[in-house]
Design an enzyme around this catalytic site. Structure first.
Site, PDB file in Angstrom:
ATOM      1  N   HIS A 251       0.830  -1.202   0.000  1.00 17.66           N
ATOM      2  CA  HIS A 251       0.000   0.000   0.000  1.00 17.66           C
ATOM      3  C   HIS A 251       0.870   1.261   0.000  1.00 17.66           C
ATOM      4  O   HIS A 251       0.712   2.151  -0.845  1.00 17.66           O
ATOM      5  CB  HIS A 251      -0.910  -0.025   1.230  1.00 17.66           C
ATOM      6  CG  HIS A 251      -1.861   1.121   1.325  1.00 17.66           C
ATOM      7  ND1 HIS A 251      -3.169   1.047   0.892  1.00 17.66           N
ATOM      8  CD2 HIS A 251      -1.710   2.386   1.800  1.00 17.66           C
ATOM      9  CE1 HIS A 251      -3.765   2.211   1.085  1.00 17.66           C
ATOM     10  NE2 HIS A 251      -2.908   3.041   1.641  1.00 17.66           N
ATOM     11  N   GLU A 252       1.800   1.311   0.947  1.00 20.45           N
ATOM     12  CA  GLU A 252       2.637   2.518   1.044  1.00 20.45           C
ATOM     13  C   GLU A 252       3.563   2.644  -0.153  1.00 20.45           C
ATOM     14  O   GLU A 252       3.847   3.750  -0.617  1.00 20.45           O
ATOM     15  CB  GLU A 252       3.417   2.521   2.357  1.00 20.45           C
ATOM     16  CG  GLU A 252       2.554   2.471   3.623  1.00 20.45           C
ATOM     17  CD  GLU A 252       1.436   3.506   3.680  1.00 20.45           C
ATOM     18  OE1 GLU A 252       1.585   4.567   3.045  1.00 20.45           O
ATOM     19  OE2 GLU A 252       0.395   3.244   4.329  1.00 20.45           O
TER      20      GLU A 252
END
Lengths: 487, 487
Positions: A251-252
């Site tokens: 995600h990051e």
């Protein structure tokens, strides 16, 4: 504007250090250091010359579709938002946010909404005042939303959300009926050091450039950018839950690859920033869910995970892994929610925010409204406010208007995904063999390199050939979870 | 002044991050971020109001021995030095320093003094111009020295240095004659992770507060302070040379304990800073050499080191350890020099700097002057300029006037040490049993808590009862190395 941009980057560095490196004793001075830089940042942005220079630049009438015109629009947007709020109100908002966050932490810990209610009432009232100063045409919520999703219309978002709501409620219910509460998991012992190593290795293969970044552990994962060449991510480790770190990293890294792909020539200026929070979230969700929770990705990643965690995963099949990372189950906490139920958490918050702001719902009635809607949308009712209305930090800090960008990210992401699939017919086999370069190049060309040149809806339309709609998202979920749960 | 202090702290954070955390891709933007903050820092320090406010404060005539008067003196000193240099000259100095460092790195790598000579000539010329702007009474060197050792007199330093020079040359020669080139060592394999762990454990026992600090690896060890509650150190690891990391950690922890002991109520102001670079170095050297290389410390520390590195050290006796960490041997590189020969490296640089500045020595003749003095003082002659005149970064960046503070630190440290020994009669047995609290408390009371209130010489006189002299230092070396080498 570059000076303002550099000051903002410095604020980000102070923040990153605070979250990842700073010893406990540094906290008090850090608040002072951040305060000092923030004051200068705000003065430089709003100070004497900025407005005059922006008018002078606009008077040179650059072509509307030029970078220069886009630069002026973006700078003007930021300048207007920063200058429209009277200094006294801005100071009160900042002071209230600082106090309110402490009160919220205590209230959440002690499951005592009553002690937080006065703060939240004031937050709502201050948000209304801010919105009146920002100004709006149709809906007071527009004025706040504009801070996160520039130029977006609440009415358009509400229409898309109304479109997915019954679909999501129905899909969730059908999955629950089918699974009968049976949970797909991959339990085991996953040492932190190994998790740190393998998550770095995996996001590097996706295309996150460690020559221009790094990954550190924190309580809450985040991505932060200081410059085109310095975009950092964090993740968190749970030794009994591999998915936590792995999918937080994906995600990051999705956020970070967007920042690493922004136009370098506009670094530290408004045009060199991301288009909107919704588009940002589309990038993180695309890599986390549409790439990372796909069947081909499971085929590719599992052998690497087995090598890192042989004792936990030696017997794990691709099918079992794929099902474990796509387990759907109504739950109370948004940040732990799965791909299907997540957006119902958001819809609920979006609706409540609008009602609070419009005065149709009082803060005192909020917990019951929350719980009733949880029961209606997800079929579960929180036993405590701590796992209900008190769970998120957003309202404590005054961030009303932020939540819908999460769901916009999911919608944009799905729409981009079908366009990628159209342009890359062998997408699945690319993912299966660990080739992510074409996906990243596509995103670079269609999304990243434009920075903040276009409005989000226009960017999505240019990238995909269609205005934003909820159709691709519904199609994607129907197909994927139809197959997973045999619906 | 607090705003200026916070800005300086932010510069330090940017610097620390650059040295310890930043990915390579962040370098270009970091230079811009530092430039942005530095410009604002300089404007705030020298800008419109500061001078007026300082005059207004001084006109209130606080008692000369009050903190308020000392604050004004310190602030005035910094303000004067920052404002006396014309903007154009300051810009030229900064530009030249940035260019010159790159030229020096290349010249050192290629052993080509000729390519660096023009830069160094310009550095000397710019330093002369700076000194004329700063102003001085007796000696042009005073004007530069004052930047590192406020209000110190070159003539007084030169007198002390003249006192120790024949002593050190003689002591070195006698040790060389006696040892016959035999080297005391503790070879072995010392894994980096274990070194990191044990060095942290040891400096924590000395009194370095990790709740207000941390230790990271870097190429060149340093200590940096952002606030009373956030003082960080770094060290470097060589897996075949335990002493490198251990004594770098002790040295930097010595600096750090000083910073952690500065007066908290004056944090981020000129009065909350260290007294001088010489006093700073007295703290690092005291912990590194006078505590850390003592026989009682060897007795205390060796069992801990054996536990960490059993295979390398199981047979090592305290006597062998003590001799290994006190091995004296003339060598070319200052930063690797031992406690006896180190100051001869400094004396040589101090003399050459003074001669260059006064025009009695030309840059073209510098390498030969360097080599001749190395032969005279240390009995060895560098084969290349890279291991001679080109070894230090200081002259590339324009830091003329800094070197003598290293030797002042050794002299001050020895003088403080005898005073501590006088006040703590059981000093050796305290060290032998790992009790360092009394030493630290003594330093806190006599040195740290005064911040920048006194001139260095006055501070040492107050702390020890005597004006600074070289006697304690000579006595200390005579006793210790007399015993070690049976002189």
């Amino acid at each position: 504007m570059t000076e303002v941009g550099r000051l903002y980057a410095v604020l980000s560095i102070l923040e990153w250090d605070q979250q990842t490196q700073m010893p406990p004793g540094g906290a008090a001075a850090r608040a002072e250091q951040i305060g000092t830089i923030y004051t200068i940042y705000h003065e430089k942005l709003t100070g004497g010359q900025t407005g005059m220079l922006l008018e002078k630049a606009a008077s040179e009438s650059p072509a509307p579709d030029s970078d220069e015109a886009a630069f002026i629009r973006a700078a003007r947007h930021d300048y207007d938002r920063a200058t429209k709020i009277p200094t006294a109100l801005a100071a009160e908002v900042a002071r209230h946010a600082a106090l309110s966050e402490g009160i919220w932490r205590k209230a959440r810990k002690e499951n005592d909404f009553g002690s937080f209610a006065p703060s939240l009432k004031k937050t709502v009232e201050l948000s209304r005042q801010m919105a009146e100063h920002y100004g709006y045409q149709d809906d007071i919520y527009d004025a706040l939303l504009d801070g996160y999703e520039p130029a977006a219309k609440t009415s358009e978002i509400a229409a898309m959300f109304a479109d997915i709501k019954p679909f999501l409620i129905d899909l969730t219910q059908r999955i629950v009926d089918k699974s009968g509460g049976k949970k797909a998991t991959i339990p085991g012992d996953y040492p932190t050091a190994k998790q740190a190593e393998i998550t770095k290795k995996i996001v590097a293969q996706l295309g996150y450039d460690f020559n221009r970044g790094r990954q550190d552990p924190t309580t809450h994962p985040f991505c932060i950018s200081f410059a085109h060449g310095d975009v950092r991510i964090t993740t968190r480790f749970d030794e009994s839950y591999l998915q936590g770190a792995l999918y937080a990293s994906l995600h990051e890294a999705g956020h970070a690859m967007y920042e690493q792909g922004l136009p370098e020539q506009w670094e530290a200026t408004p045009l060199g920033e991301a288009c909107s929070m919704g588009v940002h979230e589309s990038q993180s969700r695309l890599w986390e869910n549409l790439v990372g929770r796909s069947q081909p990705f499971s085929e590719w990643v599992l052998p690497q995970l087995k090598e890192a965690f042989p004792s936990a995963l030696s017997d794990c099949t691709v099918d079992r892994y794929w099902r474990a990372v796509n387990n759907v189950e109504p739950s109370f906490i948004r940040v732990e929610a799965d791909e299907v139920t997540y957006n119902l958490h958001i819809l609920l918050r979006f609706e409540l925010e609008r009602e609070l702001l419009a005065g149709r719902l009082s803060v005192d009635d909020l917990p019951e409204a929350w719980n009733a809607r949880m029961a209606e949308y997800l079929g579960i009712r929180p036993a405590t406010d701590s796992e209900g209305v008190l769970q998120d930090i957003h309202w404590s800090g005054g961030s009303i208007g932020y939540f819908p960008t999460y769901t916009l990210g999911n919608l944009y992401g799905a729409q981009l995904w079908f366009a990628i699939r159209r342009d890359l017919p062998d997408l699945d086999s690319q993912i299966r063999s660990g080739q992510f370069a074409d996906i990243l190049t596509w995103l670079r060309d269609r999304v990243h390199k434009h920075g903040r040149k276009y409005k989000a809806a226009d960017l999505i339309a240019k990238a995909t050939g269609e205005r934003p709609t909820a159709e691709p998202y519904k199609k994607l979920l129907s197909e994927k979870f139809g197959e997973l749960y045999g619906l």
